[in-house]
Design an enzyme around this catalytic site. Structure first.
Site, mmCIF file in Angstrom:
data_model
loop_
_atom_site.group_PDB
_atom_site.id
_atom_site.type_symbol
_atom_site.label_atom_id
_atom_site.label_comp_id
_atom_site.label_asym_id
_atom_site.label_seq_id
_atom_site.Cartn_x
_atom_site.Cartn_y
_atom_site.Cartn_z
ATOM 1 N N ASP A 208 0.832 -1.197 0.000
ATOM 2 C CA ASP A 208 0.000 0.000 0.000
ATOM 3 C C ASP A 208 0.872 1.254 0.000
ATOM 4 O OD1 ASP A 208 -2.802 1.192 0.536
ATOM 5 O OD2 ASP A 208 -1.602 2.063 2.151
ATOM 6 N N GLU A 245 1.312 -0.385 -4.897
ATOM 7 C CA GLU A 245 0.343 0.654 -5.242
ATOM 8 C C GLU A 245 1.082 1.951 -5.556
ATOM 9 O OE1 GLU A 245 -3.541 3.024 -3.478
ATOM 10 O OE2 GLU A 245 -1.841 2.556 -2.174
#
Length: 494
Positions: A208, A245
Site C-alpha cells: 500500500d 500501489e
C-alpha cells in the site's frame, strides 16, 4: 578487477531478485487473482476449497492482517490505520489466518497480503485501542505494541504539492503518521513483520502507498526478506511476489518507473481507460493496440484491474458493480486480452465512501450467504461469483500463453478476437445487434458460450456456436442482451 567483479555480482544478484519478485508463484495454468475485500479468514479458507479452486482461480488478495485502530462506525479504511503488527483484525486472529493460508495453499490458491509499510494510524483523540486490545497514542507517535516512538517517524508535515518529492515521501498522507523507512530499526520491524507472514505461507504482498516511500528503501526491505516457505508447496529459493500501489497519471514527480523493477505495479491507467471505453467514451475498435502502446507498463510489470477497493468509490470513468452490463463486458475483455497480471474485485455493497463491510449489531463482520445460484445475498456483492466473471477466469486459463490473433471490428463498438486456437471473444457495445460470420480460430465443432450459460454434463445451458472447418461461426449478440459479450474456448466444446 576484484572490486569490479564484486560490483557486477551484486548488480546481477539484485536484478535476479527483482525479476523473481514479479513471479506470482501460481499453480499450473491458473492466472487470475481475486481481491476478497474485508472477508473473514475462515470464510476465505472455505471459499478457496469450495469455489475458487474448482473454478481455476490462482490467488487471493486479502485485506490488511495486522492490528488496526477501532474507528466509529467501523469504516473499511480503519484497516489501513495500523497500531501494531499483531495479527488480529475483524477478519480473525493469527491462528485463523494461518489456517486459511494453509488450506488455500493446499488447493493451489496463493495468498497475497495487503501490507502497510508507509505509516501507522493518524491522529486520534486521546488513547486509541486496537483490534487486539493494544493501546497507542497516535498524536504522540507512540505505538508501544511494535514498539515505535516519535524518533521512528518523519517530522509531521502536510502534502500540499504532489510535485514535491520530499512532501510526497516524507510528509503525512491524509494525516497518517509517516514511518522513516531509512531507519535501520524501522526496516528491521517491517522485515520481521513480512518474514512472519512468509513463514505462515503467504506468496507475496500488495504494498500500500508505495509511491510515498523511497524506492531505495523498499529495495532494501524487499531484498532482505526470506524466501517463500517450501513447506507450503513453493519451490526452493522462490521469492515473494511484490505488487506495489503507485498511482501515476503521468504528470507527477514520483513515477511508477522508479518501482517497476522492484516488483509489479498497479496500473491505474488501465482501470481508467477501460472504464472510458466501456462507458462509451472511446470506441472499442481502438483496443486492438491495448497495453504498453497506450502508455501502460510492460505486461509482466503491470497488475491490472477494472476497479479496486479505492477507486470503485470515486466518481469518474472507473466502472464498478453498479453498472453490471458494462462491468461484465470490461471484465471479459480484461481477462481475454493478453496483457498484465489480472486481478478481479469482490466487493460489498456501499452507499458512500465510508460504508463498512456487512456487520452485525456488535460490529462483527458477517459471513457471506448465497442463493441457489451461488450469488451473494446479504450485503456482499461477490462479483467473482457472477458466472460471466468466473467463466472468464476459466477462459483465461484455457488460453494461457497464446497470442492475440484474428482481430475484427466494425469500425466502432463491436469487436472480436482470438487467442491462438484456444479461445474467442466477441463484444457488442453498440445500440444495434452484432450478427456476423466471424473467424473464431477454433477447431471445428460446437461450443458453449460461457457467458450466457455453462457446460454441464455435455450440454450447454446458454447459447452455443457451431464452428465450421475453416474456423468460422455465426455470432449474434443482441443490443438488448444483458451481457453484451460472448466467449468460446476449447474447454467448453460440446
Amino acid at each position: 578487477m576484484f572490486k569490479f567483479a564484486l560490483a557486477l555480482t551484486l548488480c546481477l544478484a539484485g536484478a535476479s531478485l527483482s525479476l523473481a519478485q514479479h513471479n506470482p508463484q501460481w499453480w499450473g495454468s491458473r492466472n487470475t487473482i481475486v481481491h476478497l475485500f474485508e472477508w473473514k479468514w475462515s470464510d476465505i479458507a472455505e471459499e478457496c476449497e469450495t469455489f475458487l479452486a474448482p473454478r481455476g482461480f490462482a490467488g487471493v488478495q486479502v485485506s490488511p492482517v495486522n492490528e488496526n485502530i477501532i474507528s466509529a462506525g467501523r469504516p473499511w479504511w480503519e484497516r489501513y490505520q495500523p497500531i501494531s503488527y499483531k495479527l488480529t483484525t475483524r477478519s480473525g486472529n493469527e491462528e485463523e489466518f494461518a489456517d486459511m493460508v494453509r488450506r488455500c495453499n493446499d488447493v493451489g490458491i496463493r495468498i497475497y497480503v495487503d501490507v502497510l509499510l508507509n505509516h501507522m494510524s493518524g491522529d486520534f483523540d486521546g488513547v486509541a485501542v486496537g483490534t487486539a486490545g493494544t493501546e497507542a497514542e497516535p498524536s504522540k507517535k507512540s505505538f508501544p505494541g511494535v514498539p515505535y516512538t516519535a524518533q521512528d517517524f518523519h517530522p509531521s508535515c502536510e502534502i500540499t504539492d504532489w510535485n514535491n518529492r520530499f512532501q510526497v515521501q516524507e510528509c503525512e498522507l491524509v494525516g497518517l503518521k509517516d514511518l522513516n523507512q531509512h531507519s535501520d530499526y524501522v526496516r528491521s520491524k517491517l522485515i520481521e513483520f513480512l518474514d512472519h507472514l512468509i513463514e505462515l505461507g503467504v506468496a507475496g504482498f500488495r504494498v500500500d502507498a508505495a509511491k510515498h516511500m523511497a524506492a531505495e528503501d523498499l529495495e532494501y526491505i524487499y531484498g532482505s526478506l526470506s524466501n517463500l516457505n517450501i513447506e507450503h508447496g513453493f519451490p526452493h529459493n522462490a521469492r515473494p511476489f511484490i505488487f506495489q500501489e503507485v498511482i501515476d497519471h503521468g504528470h507527477e514527480t514520483v513515477s511508477r518507473d522508479e518501482y517497476n523493477e522492484l516488483g509489479a505495479v498497479t496500473e491505474f491507467r488501465f482501470s481508467e481507460e477501460i472504464g472510458k471505453a466501456f462507458r462509451g467514451n472511446n470506441a472499442l475498435k481502438w483496443l486492438q493496440s491495448w497495453g504498453s502502446d497506450w502508455g501502460f507498463l510492460n505486461s509482466e510489470q503491470a497488475l491490472t484491474f477494472v476497479d479496486n477497493h479505492d477507486n470503485q468509490r470515486d466518481h469518474g470513468s472507473v466502472l464498478n458493480y453498479k453498472s453490471p452490463k458494462q462491468y461484465k463486458m470490461a471484465t471479459a475483455f480484461h481477462l481475454a486480452y493478453p496483457y498484465g497480471i489480472s486481478r478481479v474485485m469482490s466487493s460489498f455493497a456501499f452507499d458512500d465512501h465510508d460504508t463498512p463491510p456487512p456487520q452485525d449489531a456488535q460490529e462483527n463482520i458477517i459471513s457471506p450467504e448465497f442463493d441457489e445460484d451461488g450469488a451473494c445475498v446479504n450485503g456482499w456483492i461477490c462479483e467473482h461469483r457472477w458466472r460471466q466473471i468466473y467463466a472468464m477466469v476459466g477462459f483465461k486459463n484455457a488460453v494461457r500463453d497464446t497470442e492475440l490473433s484474428g482481430w475484427w471490428d466494425n469500425g466502432d463498438n463491436q469487436i472480436s478476437f482470438c487467442r491462438g486456437n484456444n479461445g474467442f471473444l466477441a463484444v457488442n457495445n453498440n445500440l444495434y445487434d452484432l450478427s456476423q460470420e466471424l473467424n473464431t480460430c477454433l477447431p471445428a465443432g460446437e461450443y458453449c458460450d460461457v457467458i450466457s450459460g455453462s457446460l454441464i454434463d455435455g450440454a450447454c445451458t446458454g447459447k452455443s456456436v457451431t464452428v465450421n472447418e475453416h474456423g468460422y461461426g455465426y455470432i449474434h449478440i443482441g443490443s438488448d442482451e444483458f451481457d453484451g459479450v460472448l466467449a468460446l474456448h476449447v474447454n467448453a466444446k460440446l
